[in-house]
Design an enzyme around this catalytic site. Structure first.
Site, mmCIF file in Angstrom:
data_model
loop_
_atom_site.group_PDB
_atom_site.id
_atom_site.type_symbol
_atom_site.label_atom_id
_atom_site.label_comp_id
_atom_site.label_asym_id
_atom_site.label_seq_id
_atom_site.Cartn_x
_atom_site.Cartn_y
_atom_site.Cartn_z
ATOM 1 N N HIS A 30 5.872 4.499 13.276
ATOM 2 C CA HIS A 30 7.105 4.813 12.540
ATOM 3 C C HIS A 30 7.079 6.262 12.096
ATOM 4 O O HIS A 30 6.031 6.911 12.138
ATOM 5 C CB HIS A 30 7.223 3.920 11.291
ATOM 6 C CG HIS A 30 6.144 4.193 10.276
ATOM 7 N ND1 HIS A 30 4.852 3.726 10.421
ATOM 8 C CD2 HIS A 30 6.137 4.905 9.130
ATOM 9 C CE1 HIS A 30 4.122 4.120 9.397
ATOM 10 N NE2 HIS A 30 4.875 4.855 8.603
ATOM 11 N N ASP A 77 8.172 8.502 8.567
ATOM 12 C CA ASP A 77 8.490 8.238 7.168
ATOM 13 C C ASP A 77 9.893 8.781 6.899
ATOM 14 O O ASP A 77 10.212 9.905 7.282
ATOM 15 C CB ASP A 77 7.462 8.915 6.244
ATOM 16 C CG ASP A 77 6.075 8.300 6.401
ATOM 17 O OD1 ASP A 77 5.979 7.118 6.794
ATOM 18 O OD2 ASP A 77 5.079 9.014 6.141
ATOM 19 N N HIS A 122 3.683 8.129 13.415
ATOM 20 C CA HIS A 122 2.282 7.812 13.150
ATOM 21 C C HIS A 122 2.114 6.307 12.990
ATOM 22 O O HIS A 122 3.107 5.568 12.886
ATOM 23 C CB HIS A 122 1.786 8.556 11.891
ATOM 24 C CG HIS A 122 2.598 8.276 10.663
ATOM 25 N ND1 HIS A 122 3.855 8.819 10.464
ATOM 26 C CD2 HIS A 122 2.371 7.485 9.588
ATOM 27 C CE1 HIS A 122 4.346 8.385 9.316
ATOM 28 N NE2 HIS A 122 3.473 7.565 8.764
ATOM 29 N N ARG A 143 -10.135 -0.378 4.638
ATOM 30 C CA ARG A 143 -9.563 0.970 4.552
ATOM 31 C C ARG A 143 -8.522 0.954 3.449
ATOM 32 O O ARG A 143 -7.737 0.013 3.335
ATOM 33 C CB ARG A 143 -8.916 1.345 5.883
ATOM 34 C CG ARG A 143 -8.196 2.665 5.853
ATOM 35 C CD ARG A 143 -7.950 3.206 7.264
ATOM 36 N NE ARG A 143 -7.414 4.534 7.167
ATOM 37 C CZ ARG A 143 -6.122 4.804 7.073
ATOM 38 N NH1 ARG A 143 -5.242 3.841 7.117
ATOM 39 N NH2 ARG A 143 -5.717 6.056 6.948
#
Ligand code: AKG
Ligand code: FE2
Length: 318
Positions: free
Chosen positions: A190, A192, A247, A258
Site C-alpha cells: 500500500h 500511506d 511498501h 516485530r
C-alpha cells in the site's frame, strides 16, 4: 521548543480525565541532547506497546474493535484486507489518547498516555523538520507550507502501533530471502494516504519498499533510525514531484516479534489539498484536482489497501 499540550482535561468530553504532563522534546537544544530525548521517547513508547501486545487476547480486545481507532487483529480496514499483524490505531489528540489508555493499560492508564503523548510530540517535530526541509528544497514560497498542516490543532494525524508475531520456519535461515510462498504478509502492499509517515521499528526485519521494475527491496531494521515515507497527499501537493512510496511489511523468520510504530502526519479534515502554485507550470499543469482530506479519507476507506486512491483525484487532461 515543543511544549506540552495546554488543556489539562480531555477534550472528548465523555469522562473528565486529568491529562498527564507530557514529556517535552526541545529541538532547539544541542543536537546530541535532542537526539537523546527523541530516542528516549521512542524507547518508552516501544516498551509500553510491547507490554500491551504481551497481554492475553481477551484483555487486548477491550481496546477494540478498531473502528478505525483501537485494537485490531488481522483485519486491516473495512474491506477484507487481512495480515499477520495486530495493531492499535490512535487518534493523536491528548483527550483521545487519555480515553483510549483506559482500555490499553487499565491498571496504570497514565503510564501509557504519557508515553504516547511524549512520543507523538517528539515524532511530530521530526516530521515537521523534514517537511520544512522538503519545502525549502522544492523552492516553496511558504517554508511551512506542509508543516503548518501538521501543527494545526485540528490536524488529523494518527499513530499506529503494529505488532507482528514471531514466525519460525523449519530451517533457521533468513526468510526475507526465502521464496514468496514461505513468507507471511504482515501488512500488504500500500501507499500511506497522509502527508508524511515517520516510522520506527525494533531490530526485526520485515519492511520492504517497492521500486521500479517491480522489485521489493528489504529495508534493514535499525531501531535507532526513522524511516520516512512520502504519503499520497504530499504527492498531490508537490504535483507529483514527490511520489508516495509503495511498501509492505512481511513476517519474517524471527524468534522475536516485530514492533513498528508509524506516525502518519495528516492535515485537518476540512483542509483543501491541491498542488502548491509553485509546483504548477505551463509545462507541468496540475495533475490533481482540489480535494479535502475528509474526501480523500472517505475514498481510502471505501477501497482495498493496495488500490491506487490518488488516481481518483487526477485532473481530466491526463
Ligand atoms: O510495519 C511496518 O514496517 C510498516 C507498517 C505500515 O506500512 C503501516 O502501518 O502503514
Ligand atoms: Fe504504511
Amino acid at each position: 521548543m515543543v511544549v506540552a499540550s495546554p488543556p489539562p482535561l480531555a477534550r472528548t468530553g465523555e469522562k473528565k480525565l486529568l491529562l498527564p504532563k507530557l514529556p517535552t522534546v526541545d529541538l532547539s537544544g544541542p543536537r546530541a541532547d535532542v537526539a537523546q530525548q527523541i530516542v528516549k521517547a521512542a524507547e518508552t513508547m516501544a516498551q509500553e506497546s510491547l507490554g500491551f501486545f504481551a497481554r492475553p487476547d481477551h484483555e487486548k480486545k477491550r481496546a477494540g474493535p478498531a473502528d478505525p481507532f483501537g485494537y485490531g487483529c488481522r483485519n486491516i480496514g473495512f474491506n477484507g484486507d487481512v495480515g499477520e499483524v495486530e495493531y492499535v490505531l490512535l487518534n493523536t489528540h491528548p483527550g483521545s489518547i487519555a480515553q483510549r489508555s483506559l482500555t490499553i493499560n487499565s491498571t496504570d492508564p497514565t503510564k501509557f498516555s504519557s508515553a504516547a503523548g511524549g512520543y507523538i510530540e517528539a515524532v511530530k517535530e521530526v516530521a515537521c523538520e523534514i517537511l520544512d526541509m522538503m519545502a525549502e528544497g522544492l523552492g516553496a514560497t511558504d517554508a511551512e507550507a506542509f508543516s503548518k498542516l501538521i501543527r494545526d490543532v485540528d490536524s488529523d494525524s494518527v499513530l499506529r502501533l503494529n505488532h507482528y508475531p514471531p514466525f519460525l520456519l523449519p530451517s533457521p535461515s533468513s526468510a526475507v530471502d526465502h521464496p514468496a510462498a514461505e513468507l507471511k504478509v504482515g501488512f500488504g502492499a500500500h501507499t500511506d494516504p497522509q502527508i508524511l509517515t515517520v516510522l520506527t521499528s525494533n531490530d526485526v526485519a520485515g519492511l520492504q519498499v517497492h521500486v521500479d521494475g517491480d522489485v521489493w527491496v528489504s529495508v534493514a531494521p535499525d531501531p535507532t533510525a526513522f524511516f520516512v515515507n512520502v504519503g499520497d497527499v504530499l504527492q498531490a501537493m508537490t504535483n507529483g514531484r514527490f511520489v508516495s512510496v509503495k511498501h509492505r511489511a512481511l513476517n519474517v523468520n524471527a524468534a522475536k516479534p516485530r514492533l513498528s510504530m508509524a506516525y502518519f502526519a495528516a492535515p485537518p479534515l476540512n483542509c483543501t489539498i491541491s498542488p502548491l502554485p509553485e509546483m504548477v507550470t505551463p509545462s507541468r499543469p496540475s495533475l490533481y484536482r482540489a480535494f479535502t482530506w475528509a474526501e480523500y479519507k472517505k475514498a481510502s476507506y471505501s477501497l482495498r489497501l493496495g488500490d491506487s486512491r490518488l488516481d481518483l483525484f487526477k485532473t481530466q487532461q491526463q
